[in-house]
Write an enzyme that holds these catalytic residues in place. Structure first.
Site, short mmCIF file in Angstrom:
data_model
loop_
_atom_site.label_atom_id
_atom_site.label_comp_id
_atom_site.label_asym_id
_atom_site.label_seq_id
_atom_site.Cartn_x
_atom_site.Cartn_y
_atom_site.Cartn_z
N GLY A 261 -7.70 -6.97 -1.35
CA GLY A 261 -8.47 -6.08 -2.31
C GLY A 261 -8.10 -6.42 -3.89
O GLY A 261 -7.93 -5.31 -4.57
N ALA A 262 -7.83 -7.39 -4.18
CA ALA A 262 -7.44 -7.90 -5.37
C ALA A 262 -8.23 -7.80 -6.68
O ALA A 262 -8.11 -8.11 -7.84
CB ALA A 262 -6.73 -9.27 -5.27
N ASN A 263 -9.58 -7.47 -6.38
CA ASN A 263 -10.83 -7.53 -7.33
C ASN A 263 -10.63 -6.36 -8.36
O ASN A 263 -11.47 -6.49 -9.17
CB ASN A 263 -12.20 -7.81 -6.56
CG ASN A 263 -12.65 -6.97 -5.61
OD1 ASN A 263 -12.15 -7.01 -4.38
ND2 ASN A 263 -13.26 -5.98 -5.96
N GLY B 35 -8.87 -1.93 -9.01
CA GLY B 35 -7.96 -1.00 -8.92
C GLY B 35 -6.32 -1.57 -8.67
O GLY B 35 -5.97 -2.48 -9.60
N TYR C 230 -8.13 9.20 7.74
CA TYR C 230 -7.49 8.45 6.67
C TYR C 230 -6.12 8.68 6.64
O TYR C 230 -5.39 7.84 6.71
CB TYR C 230 -8.00 8.95 5.12
CG TYR C 230 -7.15 8.26 3.92
CD1 TYR C 230 -7.51 6.94 3.81
CD2 TYR C 230 -6.42 8.93 3.04
CE1 TYR C 230 -6.61 6.35 2.81
CE2 TYR C 230 -5.87 8.48 2.15
CZ TYR C 230 -5.92 7.19 2.04
OH TYR C 230 -5.37 6.46 0.73
#
Length: 302
Positions: free
Chosen positions: A12-14, A16, A167
């Site tokens: 999820g590095a793209n 935030g 969640y």
């Protein structure tokens, strides 16, 4: 700080927190692989970081945590391309979205947040173990784990679905996994497993649930709450960076902000919920996760 990190993978590095972690690691000289579902967005993030850090060593790899075939393909590509892996940051996640399923039929939040990272870690553990020096696996949890329970009778919330319960379950699973992995790793293996949470950080994560539900009111409320209560994504990334790089961190520890109710502040070692340290639940979750993903760790039960 630890010795120089050679190679790191950040999921999820793209955007935030993942983007901020990637930028910080690259600034410290690490060769960072941006593991992203969308390579287009990954390349855009890479270019943005390179604008600020022209010497950054960045590579984009395609990884869809909602598809176990994609997870395996990413791991195969990585191990064929790189000689070692010093740091795995299990960061990517989804939060409080309407019920949907992954490509493998898992409830999406449990499938992405926990099972995808469980499988990824299992595939990459051999290269972590054979890399010279200390290596780490850092798994991102959330304050929401405190309301989580592992419902083994309805893991995928097929009988009933509450987005926040789902969640919370996925974030509790992150901690149970991180702690159980640390217990199972043999002494002297050179790999440690630690966990962290960002507090309340303003990222795209909060926006996706209201957007997918088509609720403009909830989206507006989340934007207001982020503006008033949240810290920046850059500050929210600090616990993961601390967990990843501080030489004093031991396996099985949990890092989060030191401010009011853990929502913001500077990173410190904390204690997570009592439920997260339940070793019987962790062992059962491990066995179930191996069965669901088909990924078996070559590690003895603690």
């Amino acid at each position: 700080m630890t010795a120089d990190i050679g190679t790191a993978v950040v999921t999820g590095a793209n955007s935030g927190l993942g983007f901020e972690v990637t930028k910080a690691l690259a600034g410290r000289g690490a060769d960072v692989v941006l593991a992203c579902r969308s390579t287009e967005r990954g390349e855009a993030a890479k270019r943005e970081i390179e604008t600020e850090l022209p010497a950054a060593s960045l590579t984009v790899g395609e990884l869809d945590l909602a598809d176990l075939d994609s997870v395996a393909a990413f791991a195969d590509w990585f191990t064929a391309t790189y000689d070692g892996l010093d740091l795995l940051c299990n960061n990517a996640g989804v939060m409080a979205i309407p019920r949907r399923e992954t490509a493998d039929g898992f409830e999406y939040q449990f499938g992405v947040n926990h099972l995808g990272h469980f499988a990824l870690t299992g595939h990459l553990l051999p290269i972590l173990e054979r890399t010279t020096g200390e290596t780490r696996v850092v798994t991102q949890s959330s304050l929401a784990h405190e309301r989580g329970r592992i419902d083994f009778d309805d893991l995928h919330h097929e009988a009933s679905y509450d987005k926040w319960e789902a969640y919370g379950q996925s974030k509790l699973a992150n901690l149970l996994f991180a702690y159980e992995l640390d217990r199972r790793l043999p002494e002297g293996a050179g790999v440690t497993s630690v966990a962290c949470h960002p507090g309340w950080a303003a990222t795209n994560l909060q926006r996706r649930g209201p957007e997918q539900a088509g609720s403009r009111l909830r989206l507006f409320g989340m934007k207001v709450a982020n503006a008033v209560l949240a810290q920046s994504a850059e500050r929210g990334a600090e616990p993961m960076l601390y967990a990843a790089t501080d030489p004093g961190i031991a396996g099985g520890e949990y890092v989060g902000p030191d401010g009011f109710r853990g929502m913001r502040g500077s990173p410190e070692i904390q204690r997570s919920s009592d439920r997260s340290y339940d070793e019987a639940t962790a062992r059962q979750l491990w066995a179930v996760s191996e069965g669901l993903t088909g990924v078996a760790f070559d590690l003895a039960e603690a």
